[in-house]
Motif scaffolding. Structure first.
Motif: not given
Length: 109
Positions: A1-15, A89-95, A101-104
């Motif tokens: 997962m790259d930095a942009l995907e990580l930021r997007k995921l974190k932002s979604m979780i925080e929201h 690695e868990i695919p970003v789309n799953r996350l 989740t923390q499992v594939c």
């Protein structure tokens, strides 16, 4: 997962966490609802019937909030994005689809 995907995921979780915190804060207790409707027998019956559902929804919100909070910490760790079971690695789309989740998908089955 790259930095942009990580930021997007974190932002979604925080929201989502903000949404859940708002809903939890707005939830009125059964007792306070009863006091507001003590002179209306039909509203009292509706409240009695729906109270267990409301309690379950509130408990589910609190549980999801804990899982999301845990995942924010996980995403800041060295194990971010890696399945807790098989270490793949868990695919970003799953996350993105299941942010608590923390499992594939293979290990989830």
């Amino acid at each position: 997962m790259d930095a942009l995907e990580l930021r997007k995921l974190k932002s979604m979780i925080e929201h989502r966490m903000e949404q859940l915190q708002g809903e939890i804060a707005e939830a009125k207790s059964f007792t306070s609802k009863k006091l507001e409707q003590d002179d209306d027998p039909s509203a009292d019956l509706d409240l009695t019937i729906s109270s267990s559902v409301d309690e379950k929804v509130l408990a589910d919100h609190k549980s999801e909030l804990k899982r999301l909070s845990r995942n924010l910490l996980w995403l800041d760790s060295d194990d971010a994005g890696l399945c807790r079971v098989c270490d793949c690695e868990i695919p970003v789309n799953r996350l993105l689809a299941v942010p608590d989740t923390q499992v594939c998908i293979s290990c989830a089955d």
